[in-house]
Design an enzyme around this catalytic site. Structure first.
Site, PDB file in Angstrom:
ATOM      1  N   ASN A   1      49.773  49.825  32.691  1.00 13.66           N
ATOM      2  CA  ASN A   1      50.049  48.595  33.423  1.00 13.66           C
ATOM      3  C   ASN A   1      50.609  47.553  32.455  1.00 13.66           C
ATOM      4  O   ASN A   1      50.777  47.837  31.275  1.00 13.66           O
ATOM      5  CB  ASN A   1      48.784  48.093  34.134  1.00 13.66           C
ATOM      6  CG  ASN A   1      47.661  47.880  33.158  1.00 13.66           C
ATOM      7  OD1 ASN A   1      47.806  47.159  32.175  1.00 13.66           O
ATOM      8  ND2 ASN A   1      46.529  48.519  33.399  1.00 13.66           N
TER       9      ASN A   1
ATOM     10  N   CYS B   1      37.413  42.543  29.686  1.00 14.82           N
ATOM     11  CA  CYS B   1      38.724  42.005  30.049  1.00 14.82           C
ATOM     12  C   CYS B   1      39.809  43.083  30.124  1.00 14.82           C
ATOM     13  O   CYS B   1      40.936  42.781  30.497  1.00 14.82           O
ATOM     14  CB  CYS B   1      39.171  40.965  29.028  1.00 14.82           C
ATOM     15  SG  CYS B   1      38.092  39.548  28.924  1.00 14.82           S
TER      16      CYS B   1
ATOM     17  N   ASP C   1      42.697  53.194  36.794  1.00 17.40           N
ATOM     18  CA  ASP C   1      41.791  53.666  37.837  1.00 17.40           C
ATOM     19  C   ASP C   1      41.936  55.162  38.095  1.00 17.40           C
ATOM     20  O   ASP C   1      41.046  55.792  38.644  1.00 17.40           O
ATOM     21  CB  ASP C   1      42.057  52.920  39.144  1.00 17.40           C
ATOM     22  CG  ASP C   1      41.735  51.445  39.029  1.00 17.40           C
ATOM     23  OD1 ASP C   1      40.704  51.119  38.413  1.00 17.40           O
ATOM     24  OD2 ASP C   1      42.507  50.625  39.540  1.00 17.40           O
TER      25      ASP C   1
END
Length: 181
Positions: free
Chosen positions: A70, A134, A139
Site C-alpha cells: 500500500n 501505526c 490484510d
C-alpha cells in the site's frame, strides 16, 4: 561518562583529516541539535518505560518479482517513536520498508511481510509497557497462483490468484496477552 548518566554523542564515520576512513567526524548540526532537544527541551515523563511502535507498509509476494503493498509512508509511526524517545521512553520501532531515517534514540527492527511484522511485534511486546500500532499491515497474502490456466487458453500475460486472509497484528497481540493473564 555514560555510566554517570551523561549522553555521549557518537562520532560519524567517513573520511578523516589524517587520510584514514572511520569513526571520528563531528556530526552534522541537525544531529547535534536533535541530541540537545532530546536532553533539555522535553519532559522526561516516560523515563523507564519501554514502548513498541509499528510503522510503515508490509509487502506480500505474488511471485519473485511482484508484490502487494500500500502507499503507507510510515511518517506517523516514526514521528510518534521520535516523540516517545524525546520524552525518555525506550522505543522499539518495528517497521516495514520506508525511506525514513531512524529517529534519535530509537531501535528499529526491519520487517517485510505481515507475518514478519506479527512475529517481531509479539516478540518485542513481551518486554514492553505499551504499544502504538501505526503500521499499514496487509490484510491478505497470496495463497496460490494459477499460471497454467491462462497459458492453456493462450493469455500469457495474465494469471489467477487465490488470496488468504491474514490475522490482524494488533488483535492477535491483544489475544496473546489475554491468554497469558
Amino acid at each position: 561518562l555514560q555510566s554517570y548518566g551523561f549522553t555521549v554523542i557518537p562520532p560519524v564515520e567517513g573520511d578523516l583529516a589524517c587520510g584514514d576512513v572511520g569513526a571520528g567526524k563531528l556530526p552534522e548540526p541537525d544531529v547535534l541539535l536533535e541530541y540537545i532537544y532530546q536532553e533539555i527541551a522535553f519532559p522526561k515523563d516516560m523515563k523507564g518505560l519501554r514502548v513498541l511502535v509499528t510503522a510503515g507498509p508490509t509487502q506480500e509476494a505474488i511471485d519473485p518479482v511482484r508484490y502487494i503493498t500500500n502507499h503507507s509512508t510510515g511518517k506517523m509511526g516514526y514521528a510518534i517513536a521520535a516523540e516517545l524517545s524525546r520524552r525518555g521512553a525506550e522505543v522499539v520501532l518495528v517497521s516495514g520498508r520506508t525511506g525514513l531515517p531512524v529517529p534519535q534514540g530509537v531501535k528499529r527492527v526491519d520487517v517485510l511481510t505481515a507475518e514478519e511484522m506479527y512475529r517481531a511485534a509479539v516478540d518485542t511486546f513481551a518486554g514492553c509497557d505499551g504499544a502504538v500500532m501505526c503500521a499499514a499491515v496487509a490484510d491478505y497474502t497470496v495463497h496460490r497462483i494459477f499460471w497454467h490456466i491462462w497459458v492453456l487458453i493462450g493469455k500469457k500475460d495474465n494469471f489467477y490468484a487465490v488470496f488468504q486472509w491474514k490475522p490482524n497484528v494488533c488483535w492477535s497481540m491483544h489475544m496473546e496477552s489475554w491468554k497469558e493473564n
